[in-house]
Design an enzyme around this catalytic site. Structure first.
Site, PDB file in Angstrom:
ATOM      1  N   HIS A 165    -115.529  97.511 -84.645  1.00 23.34           N
ATOM      2  CA  HIS A 165    -114.262  98.104 -84.252  1.00 23.34           C
ATOM      3  C   HIS A 165    -114.428  98.574 -82.763  1.00 23.34           C
ATOM      4  O   HIS A 165    -114.468 100.074 -82.842  1.00 23.34           O
ATOM      5  CB  HIS A 165    -113.740  98.951 -85.235  1.00 23.34           C
ATOM      6  CG  HIS A 165    -113.173  98.376 -86.582  1.00 23.34           C
ATOM      7  ND1 HIS A 165    -111.951  97.822 -86.758  1.00 23.34           N
ATOM      8  CD2 HIS A 165    -114.056  98.149 -87.668  1.00 23.34           C
ATOM      9  CE1 HIS A 165    -111.821  97.426 -87.858  1.00 23.34           C
ATOM     10  NE2 HIS A 165    -113.037  97.438 -88.538  1.00 23.34           N
ATOM     11  N   CYS A 194    -112.972  92.369 -86.545  1.00 18.56           N
ATOM     12  CA  CYS A 194    -113.231  92.254 -87.891  1.00 18.56           C
ATOM     13  C   CYS A 194    -112.520  91.488 -88.431  1.00 18.56           C
ATOM     14  O   CYS A 194    -112.536  90.172 -88.487  1.00 18.56           O
ATOM     15  CB  CYS A 194    -113.135  93.896 -88.389  1.00 18.56           C
ATOM     16  SG  CYS A 194    -114.009  94.237 -89.679  1.00 18.56           S
ATOM     17  N   GLU A 199    -112.357  99.884 -81.127  1.00 16.81           N
ATOM     18  CA  GLU A 199    -111.060 100.635 -81.037  1.00 16.81           C
ATOM     19  C   GLU A 199    -111.374 101.905 -81.574  1.00 16.81           C
ATOM     20  O   GLU A 199    -110.487 102.885 -81.179  1.00 16.81           O
ATOM     21  CB  GLU A 199    -109.747  99.836 -81.230  1.00 16.81           C
ATOM     22  CG  GLU A 199    -109.584  99.775 -82.970  1.00 16.81           C
ATOM     23  CD  GLU A 199    -110.370  98.836 -83.643  1.00 16.81           C
ATOM     24  OE1 GLU A 199    -111.354  98.214 -82.907  1.00 16.81           O
ATOM     25  OE2 GLU A 199    -110.105  98.624 -84.986  1.00 16.81           O
TER      26      GLU A 199
HETATM   27  N1  GLN Z   1    -113.398  93.107 -95.124  1.00 19.27           N
HETATM   28  C1  GLN Z   1    -112.208  92.738 -94.108  1.00 19.27           C
HETATM   29  C2  GLN Z   1    -111.691  91.442 -94.550  1.00 19.27           C
HETATM   30  O1  GLN Z   1    -112.439  90.787 -94.985  1.00 19.27           O
HETATM   31  C3  GLN Z   1    -112.281  93.338 -92.960  1.00 19.27           C
HETATM   32  C4  GLN Z   1    -112.508  94.746 -92.634  1.00 19.27           C
HETATM   33  C5  GLN Z   1    -112.084  95.361 -91.451  1.00 19.27           C
HETATM   34  O2  GLN Z   1    -111.227  94.544 -90.756  1.00 19.27           O
HETATM   35  N2  GLN Z   1    -112.237  96.576 -91.165  1.00 19.27           N
HETATM   36  O3  GLN Z   1    -110.492  91.095 -94.301  1.00 19.27           O
END
Ligand code: GLN
Length: 191
Positions: free
Chosen positions: A173, A82, A175
């Protein structure tokens, strides 16, 4: 020679976000993780995980804690989930984010929706014999994927899990599930 999981040192960037969950995952796989907070910890790692969080905040913290440059120089296997994936990409739609440029894709922040639109969806992953439950929280989309990048997983038609050499990125994610297969896949890259 193949290393056993217990012989591998994996660092998890411990600035913010879900790093404890990655730690738990690695411990279940018998790996002893290091939580990275200082530059000198980076060279001890045979692989590094960049967790989710907020890529703008993580940019600021990486700079102020002198971690950005050593991570840029690091050539070992890396896995970004992410926000971590956004940092590993070459660019995104937000000028406040600086990129480590370990995988030649562009990312679009929050492209899978806002926090309230978080969702779980089954992802088909190459060589996995059943779906992986992908947890999407303000997840980025990957764009401009060139031929040398391997798309390992898609949600509908959208690529959400990519491999480029020894670098992995996921929009979701892994994890936050009980499923250890993606973390083991990363360990296999190290081995
Ligand atoms: N939206 C976040 C970003 O742009 C990432 C979100 C996340 O890691 N769950 O950094």
């Amino acid at each position: 020679m193949t290393l056993k999981n217990s012989d591998i040192t994996v660092g998890i960037l411990g600035l913010q976000g879900a790093f404890h969950k990655h730690q738990k995952m690695l411990e279940r796989l018998s790996v002893n993780p290091i939580i990275i907070r200082y530059p000198e910890e980076i060279e001890k790692c045979q692989g590094i995980i960049l967790p989710g969080g907020e890529s703008t905040t993580m940019t600021k913290l990486l700079k102020s804690m002198a971690l950005f440059e050593p991570l840029q120089k690091y050539n070992g296997p890396m896995f970004g989930t992410c926000a971590g994936a956004i940092l590993l990409s070459t660019g995104c739609d937000d000028p406040r984010v600086d990129h480590l440029a370990k995988i030649p894709v562009q990312t679009s922040r929050n492209a899978f929706g806002r926090q309230i639109e978080s969702f779980v969806a089954p992802i088909q992953i190459k060589d996995f014999d059943s779906d992986f439950q992908g947890v999407f929280i303000r997840a980025p989309q990957f764009e401009k994927i060139i031929g040398t990048i391997e798309v390992l997983g898609r949600l509908n038609q959208q690529p959400v899990f990519l491999k480029y050499g020894n670098v992995l990125v996921s929009s979701f994610h892994p994890e936050l599930t009980d499923d250890i297969r993606i973390h083991q896949y990363f360990l296999n890259l190290i081995q």
